[in-house]
Design a protein around this motif. Structure first.
Motif, short mmCIF file in Angstrom:
data_model
loop_
_atom_site.label_atom_id
_atom_site.label_comp_id
_atom_site.label_asym_id
_atom_site.label_seq_id
_atom_site.Cartn_x
_atom_site.Cartn_y
_atom_site.Cartn_z
N LYS A 90 -18.67 52.12 104.35
CA LYS A 90 -19.84 51.24 104.43
C LYS A 90 -19.42 49.83 104.80
CE LYS A 90 -23.90 49.72 101.79
NZ LYS A 90 -24.62 49.84 100.48
N LEU A 91 -18.30 49.37 104.23
CA LEU A 91 -17.83 48.01 104.48
C LEU A 91 -17.40 47.82 105.93
CD1 LEU A 91 -16.97 45.22 103.37
CD2 LEU A 91 -14.77 46.24 102.79
N TYR A 92 -16.68 48.82 106.49
CA TYR A 92 -16.12 48.68 107.83
C TYR A 92 -16.97 49.35 108.92
CZ TYR A 92 -11.87 46.68 105.91
OH TYR A 92 -10.96 45.85 105.28
N GLY A 93 -17.99 50.07 108.51
CA GLY A 93 -18.84 50.73 109.50
C GLY A 93 -18.15 51.82 110.27
N SER A 94 -17.20 52.50 109.61
CA SER A 94 -16.44 53.56 110.28
C SER A 94 -15.98 54.57 109.25
CB SER A 94 -15.21 52.96 110.99
OG SER A 94 -14.39 53.98 111.53
N ARG A 95 -15.83 55.83 109.69
CA ARG A 95 -15.24 56.82 108.80
C ARG A 95 -13.83 56.37 108.44
NH1 ARG A 95 -15.28 62.33 111.72
NH2 ARG A 95 -14.63 63.08 109.69
N MET A 96 -13.42 56.68 107.22
CA MET A 96 -12.16 56.14 106.70
C MET A 96 -11.27 57.27 106.20
SD MET A 96 -10.81 53.06 106.35
CE MET A 96 -12.29 52.04 106.43
N HIS A 97 -10.01 57.25 106.63
CA HIS A 97 -9.01 58.17 106.09
C HIS A 97 -8.15 57.40 105.10
CE1 HIS A 97 -6.07 61.38 105.81
NE2 HIS A 97 -5.12 60.48 106.00
N LEU A 98 -7.99 57.94 103.88
CA LEU A 98 -7.24 57.27 102.84
C LEU A 98 -5.82 57.82 102.78
CD1 LEU A 98 -9.82 57.21 99.87
CD2 LEU A 98 -9.56 55.60 101.77
N ASN A 99 -4.83 56.93 102.97
CA ASN A 99 -3.44 57.27 102.71
C ASN A 99 -3.11 56.74 101.32
OD1 ASN A 99 -2.78 58.60 105.06
ND2 ASN A 99 -2.15 56.76 106.14
N LEU A 100 -2.82 57.64 100.41
CA LEU A 100 -2.69 57.28 98.99
C LEU A 100 -1.24 57.13 98.58
CD1 LEU A 100 -5.36 59.80 97.66
CD2 LEU A 100 -5.68 57.38 98.17
N ASP A 101 -0.97 56.05 97.85
CA ASP A 101 0.37 55.78 97.35
C ASP A 101 0.26 55.36 95.90
OD1 ASP A 101 3.11 55.64 97.52
OD2 ASP A 101 3.16 53.62 98.36
N VAL A 102 1.29 55.66 95.12
CA VAL A 102 1.30 55.30 93.70
C VAL A 102 2.44 54.31 93.46
CG1 VAL A 102 1.60 56.13 91.33
CG2 VAL A 102 0.30 57.49 92.98
N ASP A 103 2.12 53.20 92.81
CA ASP A 103 3.11 52.17 92.51
C ASP A 103 2.83 51.65 91.10
OD1 ASP A 103 4.81 50.05 92.28
OD2 ASP A 103 4.09 48.96 94.04
N PRO A 104 3.71 51.93 90.15
CA PRO A 104 3.49 51.48 88.76
C PRO A 104 3.37 49.96 88.63
CG PRO A 104 5.24 53.12 88.85
CD PRO A 104 4.93 52.74 90.27
N GLU A 105 3.85 49.22 89.63
CA GLU A 105 3.74 47.76 89.58
C GLU A 105 2.30 47.29 89.69
OE1 GLU A 105 6.26 45.62 89.04
OE2 GLU A 105 7.54 47.36 88.75
N VAL A 109 -0.82 47.05 88.14
CA VAL A 109 -1.17 47.22 86.73
C VAL A 109 -2.50 47.90 86.56
CG1 VAL A 109 -1.54 46.02 84.54
CG2 VAL A 109 0.23 45.21 86.12
N GLY A 110 -3.49 47.57 87.36
CA GLY A 110 -4.80 48.20 87.22
C GLY A 110 -5.58 48.07 88.51
N GLY A 111 -6.57 48.92 88.69
CA GLY A 111 -7.33 48.88 89.92
C GLY A 111 -6.54 49.42 91.09
N VAL A 112 -6.87 48.95 92.28
CA VAL A 112 -6.21 49.43 93.49
C VAL A 112 -5.97 48.27 94.44
CG1 VAL A 112 -7.20 51.76 93.37
CG2 VAL A 112 -8.42 49.94 94.59
N THR A 153 -3.06 51.77 97.34
CA THR A 153 -1.98 51.80 96.35
C THR A 153 -2.58 51.62 94.96
OG1 THR A 153 -0.53 50.76 97.98
CG2 THR A 153 0.25 50.83 95.69
N SER A 154 -2.26 52.54 94.05
CA SER A 154 -2.77 52.47 92.69
C SER A 154 -1.65 52.75 91.70
CB SER A 154 -3.90 53.49 92.49
OG SER A 154 -3.45 54.80 92.79
#
Length: 271
Positions: A225-240, A242-245, A206-207
């Motif tokens: 790299k962190l989880y040691g597995s291929r990762m699928h990203l489900n992306l969501d947008v939330d104006p709340e 404020v910065g980062g993800v 969420t960004s």
């Protein structure tokens, strides 16, 4: 699932993979057959108990399946169900849960064969977001008084021509036969199965604004790299945000947003 049921499901998934590796097996047809058997055994409790009775010989139960279903489903489905009833189950409901999972996996395999699995994953995620933001739609789809035909027609209007046929089939089965689950948990389960189909984990990101392609790639690589597995990203947008993800992987939440850091700093000052 626990104990014997977990082992039985693992063996069944291996048999499903072996079947669907053959190009002569239509994975979509197999999914439909398995879904029909799921509905039958969910409805016929006494039959389900007979087929999971540990006191009955496995081959006798398989023979009963062949007599009952031999003219109703295709050979691949019959082989899978026969193997399932030969196995031991911790409780009778686990057999139905396993059949439902195999039906969903077969449909996801069909999507993978047609290079549509990424689209199906994204469509399931977006549908889940629509449900969470529309109480009226959720109420209509979970209304116990509404008929299966009415719910199916509503989903056809929502998804027909806008989503892959596999996505539509998966969602219709979930909505019309929830089997005690919430709509949200059912969609999450389908998303996890879709990710497993590619040996990937799912991260809900969420960004505040849409991420650029390079940002998606960097984030995906860092999470892999962190989880040691291929990762699928489900992306969501939330104006709340404020910065980062903000990233959620399973039950774990990685709070990297500015809003979270501000809130955390406020808690520290208050203490």
């Amino acid at each position: 699932m626990n104990g014997a049921s977990r082992e039985a499901l693992a063996a069944a998934r291996e048999r499903l993979d072996a079947l669907t590796d053959s190009t002569s097996v239509d994975a979509g047809t197999l999914a439909g057959d398995l879904a029909a058997v799921t509905a039958l055994l969910h409805r016929e409790v006494s039959l389900r108990r007979v087929l999971t009775d540990p006191a009955q010989a496995g081959e006798a139960k398989a023979d009963l399946v062949r007599r009952l279903l031999g003219s109703q489903v295709g050979g691949p489905a019959l082989d899978l169900v026969s193997g399932l009833v030969r196995s031991r189950w911790s409780q009778s409901r686990d057999l139905v849960d396993a059949l439902e999972e195999l039906a969903n996996l077969a449909d996801l395999t069909a999507a993978q064969r047609s290079d549509a699995l990424d689209d199906v994953e994204d469509e399931l995620f977006r549908f889940g977001r629509i449900i969470s933001s529309s109480t009226g739609l959720r109420a209509a789809l979970t209304d116990r008084k509404a008929t299966t035909a009415a719910k199916t027609e509503l989903l056809h209007r929502l998804l027909g021509g806008r989503a892959k046929a596999v996505t539509e089939r998966l969602v219709i089965r979930l909505v019309t036969a929830p089997r005690g689950r919430s709509l949200e948990s059912g969609l999450e389960s389908l998303s996890r199965l879709a990710a497993e189909r590619r040996d990937r984990m799912v991260a809900v990101v969420t960004s505040a604004v849409p991420l650029s392609d390079p940002q998606k790639q960097r984030l995906g690589a860092a999470l892999a790299k962190l989880y040691g597995s291929r990762m699928h990203l489900n992306l969501d947008v939330d104006p709340e945000v404020v910065g980062g993800v903000r990233v959620q992987v399973g039950d774990e939440v990685i709070n990297g947003s500015l809003a979270d850091r501000i809130e955390d700093a406020g808690r520290r000052l208050a203490s």
